[in-house]
Design an enzyme around this catalytic site. Structure first.
Site, mmCIF file in Angstrom:
data_model
loop_
_atom_site.group_PDB
_atom_site.id
_atom_site.type_symbol
_atom_site.label_atom_id
_atom_site.label_comp_id
_atom_site.label_asym_id
_atom_site.label_seq_id
_atom_site.Cartn_x
_atom_site.Cartn_y
_atom_site.Cartn_z
ATOM 1 N N ASP A 143 85.901 55.448 45.218
ATOM 2 C CA ASP A 143 84.921 56.416 44.732
ATOM 3 C C ASP A 143 85.611 57.565 43.993
ATOM 4 O OD1 ASP A 143 82.409 57.505 44.413
ATOM 5 O OD2 ASP A 143 81.903 57.510 46.542
ATOM 6 N N ASP A 161 73.683 55.329 42.155
ATOM 7 C CA ASP A 161 73.298 55.770 43.501
ATOM 8 C C ASP A 161 71.799 55.657 43.700
ATOM 9 O OD1 ASP A 161 75.655 56.292 44.726
ATOM 10 O OD2 ASP A 161 75.695 58.421 44.234
HETATM 11 C C1 DGJ Z 1 78.990 58.583 46.208
HETATM 12 C C2 DGJ Z 1 78.700 57.125 46.069
HETATM 13 O O1 DGJ Z 1 78.084 56.873 44.852
HETATM 14 C C3 DGJ Z 1 77.859 56.653 47.253
HETATM 15 O O2 DGJ Z 1 77.528 55.313 47.107
HETATM 16 C C4 DGJ Z 1 78.619 56.893 48.517
HETATM 17 O O3 DGJ Z 1 79.739 56.076 48.580
HETATM 18 C C5 DGJ Z 1 79.002 58.351 48.615
HETATM 19 N N1 DGJ Z 1 79.684 58.807 47.444
HETATM 20 C C6 DGJ Z 1 79.862 58.595 49.821
HETATM 21 O O4 DGJ Z 1 80.275 59.890 49.916
#
Ligand code: DGJ
Length: 726
Positions: free
Chosen positions: A462, A532
């Site tokens: 991430d 997301d």
């Molecule tokens: C941002 C990501 O896009 C989410 O899917 C998740 O992994 C969160 N970070 C976790 O902090």
């Protein structure tokens, strides 16, 4: 028209309009031609990019004057330029003329290089064109070498420039946002400048994206019309500039965003730009997409030919509330549904500072308060449930609340004489990857994790913060402007080293959702987290736009809970499953909170996806009805390269009384083959009238099938598996 030769570079002398001899360079692919005039001592000109040109027609082309391939700044300062240099003596003008043309060939690819030089300065620019056997994608990039007595400054350094003849040219670009990535914008190109850019520093695909389509014959259509598609393969700040001035052409430039990034090139140093991938198709935007999907899977996406596992990711199920019994229960439930891989998302680490909210990043040590048996405990549980195990990390970042930061405040990006500007959680900072020591720290962290736990099969990598201030604690004062570029060179070094040691681990790139959907980063990653936003209805749009340049195999696409956590929209499980099945299928929820019906349908979806995953992930995509057209229906299909099998997706995205039930003709099938239709993912719906029937590809493509009307009050959807009969 298919040319007889596939990768072909022809260099031939033809009398030009000026009476001199033009040296033509023909960079052809099976269905396109790029013709340059590379006459020695003259400026490099482009005569044609588009339809395949027959050798017999080259002479006529050679009479045309064409347009500059790589316009440089200074001698016509009123025009936009691809390159702008301040020479060692302060001169801001550059001129480039052709010195030589060379080619290098390996088994399945060919690079044509045209070397140019400034007649008055020791500055060399090589324009490269890479073509691959059987592909219509041409990759172009330049190498700028400084042989002047002292350092020079590059003020602009685009990867490429393409003149596109004015007419009724339309631009398709992607101007998304967090939770709405890949949003399609279509507009005619009018006089003036169109700028598409990114200045995030890290997440270069969250808003605008580094891709563009030019439809030559008016507004783009899916299956017909001449279209040029271009994707800048770069994971940092980018700039796409389309200048429509008084000349006969629109001028398209793409490259690293040079703003605040002037680059000092020492004597003897070479600057290599990222590649710009371009393709031409006369089969509309669908033709461009299929070319990019194939090229991407074959040559850029890490392990692009390997089928992906069906996973459950813990994020929306439990967020930071990780603990061993909850993880195990999720694994058990997922395993019962036929899942293959369990991924533990954020919240598993931290000692002095614990990660119960978005702070305390940087200490990659298991939080034994939550996981008393460490990662081994989870790995054993996963294996007992017949699942592979994966893990979330955010290696390019730290928090002010971390032991790591306490020890190494010098490792973060921060301007001199200022407090660090923080991002997520009020504490997050980006590590300074221009610093080789920081690169080593990241490589060691990831390598230790993967070496200590060789069972880790998947990493979710991430990156949730932009560069919040322009300042490197590592770079010298006169190289501060290199930060945005050297960060990404550093990242490539990190990723190369990790991939050399761990080529088989599946790694997802996630950057606050789809913030890194870019062909620049994918050579090291197997997929990206598309968004997301997991709302199935909005995912139709997000995945649709993303599919213009990216194949389904690269798009993480998960079934999540209802009401959806981002939009609060309630969508039936069947529709949620049918949308997720059109990408790389996964789940993003807490199985223990699912209803019996939801479990049953997910189980069925997982089992059915296994039957068609090779078609979705490795087949050719045909978009049939766009959700952006607001017709209440969206539909697309995937077809195997040999056209033996296909999967057809049909989603009723809206439901209005009395509306026309659109009939959707299929595409991509063999008209002469006969296909048997079997519905997938059917749990209790009324059987379709054509279930089990065999129809010709011709009929399916000419007329399509009669789909049910208004099946549920809200959303209905159907997935069909087509198999050719002998
Ligand atoms: C941002 C990501 O896009 C989410 O899917 C998740 O992994 C969160 N970070 C976790 O902090």
């Amino acid at each position: 028209m298919q040319k007889l030769y596939s990768i072909f570079t022809l260099s031939m002398l033809l009398a030009s309009g000026t009476g001199a001899y033009a040296e033509l360079v023909d960079i052809s692919t099976p269905n396109s031609s790029l013709i340059l005039n590379a006459t020695k001592g003259e400026r490099l000109m482009i005569l044609h990019y588009g339809n395949p040109v027959d050798k017999m027609d080259l002479e006529a082309l050679s009479k045309e004057s064409g347009e500059l391939v790589y316009p440089v700044y200074g001698l016509w300062p009123q025009n936009e330029a691809a390159l702008s240099v301040t020479h060692a003596d302060g001169n801001r003008t550059t001129d480039l003329t052709v010195e030589s043309v060379s080619t290098s060939t390996t088994a399945d690819k060919k690079v044509t290089t045209i070397q140019m030089k400034d007649p008055s300065y020791d500055l060399t620019v090589k324009a490269n064109y890479l073509t691959r056997e059987g592909s219509d994608v041409i990759e172009t990039w330049v190498e700028i070498t400084n042989n002047e007595p002292d350092a020079i400054t590059l003020n602009r350094f685009m990867s490429g420039h393409l003149p596109i003849r004015k007419g009724d040219v339309w631009l398709t670009s992607f101007q998304g946002a967090w939770g709405n990535e890949g949003y399609i914008i279509e507009e005619p190109l009018l006089p003036g400048t169109k700028l598409i850019k990114n200045k995030d520093g890290v997440r270069n695909a969250q808003g605008a994206r580094a891709e563009a389509l030019f439809s030559i014959d008016g507004k783009a259509s899916e299956n017909s019309g001449r279209v040029i598609g271009a994707a800048l393969c770069h994971h940092g700040n980018f700039k796409i500039l389309i200048d429509t001035d008084y000349s006969d052409n629109h001028h398209f430039f793409a490259g690293i965003n040079e703003e605040n990034s002037e680059y000092h090139l020492a004597k003897g140093e070479t600057f290599v730009t990222p590649p710009l991938a371009m393709a031409y198709s006369d089969e509309g935007i669908g033709g461009i997409s299929r070319q990019f999907h194939r090229w991407g899977r074959d040559t850029r996406l890490h392990n692009g030919d390997k089928l992906r596992r069906i996973l459950l990711n813990s994020w929306e199920g439990v967020y930071f509330n990780i603990n061993e019994p909850v993880m195990e229960k999720m694994m058990a439930d997922f395993s019962d549904m036929g899942g293959e891989l369990f991924v533990m998302d954020d919240g598993w680490f931290g000692t002095k500072f614990q990660r119960d909210e978005p702070t305390a990043l940087g200490d990659w040590i298991v939080d034994t308060r939550k996981l008393p048996h460490g990662l081994n405990g989870l790995i054993e549980n996963a294996s007992r449930h017949g699942l592979k195990f994966g893990l979330w990390i955010e290696p390019e970042m730290t928090d002010t609340k971390s032991v790591f930061f306490e020890k190494h405040p010098e490792y973060v990006i921060k301007a001199q004489n200022r407090q660090p500007v923080t991002a997520r959680g009020g504490a997050q900072l980006v590590l300074d990857l221009s610093n080789p020591e920081v690169q080593d720290v990241i490589v060691n962290m990831v390598d230790t994790l993967l070496s200590n736990y060789p069972e880790i099969d998947y990493i979710k990598w991430d990156a949730n913060a932009p560069i919040m201030e322009h300042g490197s604690q590592y770079l010298d004062a006169d190289r501060q402007s290199h930060l945005y570029i050297d960060y990404h060179k550093g990242l490539e070094n990190v990723l190369n080293r990790i991939r050399t040691a761990h080529p088989d681990v599946t790694i997802q790139t996630c950057a606050s959702g789809g913030g890194r959907a870019n062909w620049g980063i994918l050579p090291w990653f197997d997929e990206f987290w598309t968004s997301d936003n997991t709302d199935a209805l909005q995912r139709l749009y997000i995945q649709w736009g993303t599919s213009y340049f990216y194949p389904a195999i690269a798009m993480g696409s998960h079934i999540s809970a209802s009401p959806n956590h981002q939009t609060r929209r309630q969508i039936p499980i069947k529709f949620r499953a049918d949308v997720a099945m059109s990408g790389r299928l996964g789940l993003e929820l807490q199985p223990s909170q699912m209803t019996e019906e939801e479990r049953k349908i997910c189980k069925q979806a997982i089992s059915d996806y296994k039957k068609v995953r090779h078609i979705v992930q490795l087949g050719d995509m045909y978009r049939l009805q766009s959700p952006f057209d607001n017709k209440g229906v969206a539909s697309l299909m995937y077809v195997t390269p040999g056209k033996e099998e296909a999967v057809f997706f049909w989603w009723k995205a809206d439901n209005n009384v009395g509306e026309t039930n659109l009939r959707i003709p299929m595409a991509g099938l063999d008209p002469n083959k006969r296909y048997t239709i079997a519905e997938l993912n059917r749990v209790g719906e009324e059987q379709l009238t054509f279930e089990g029937m065999t129809l010709t590809g011709n009929q399916l493509m000419a007329k399509g099938l009669e789909m049910p009307k208004g099946y549920t009050p809200y959303y209905s959807s159907r997935v069909l598996h087509l198999k050719a009969v002998e």
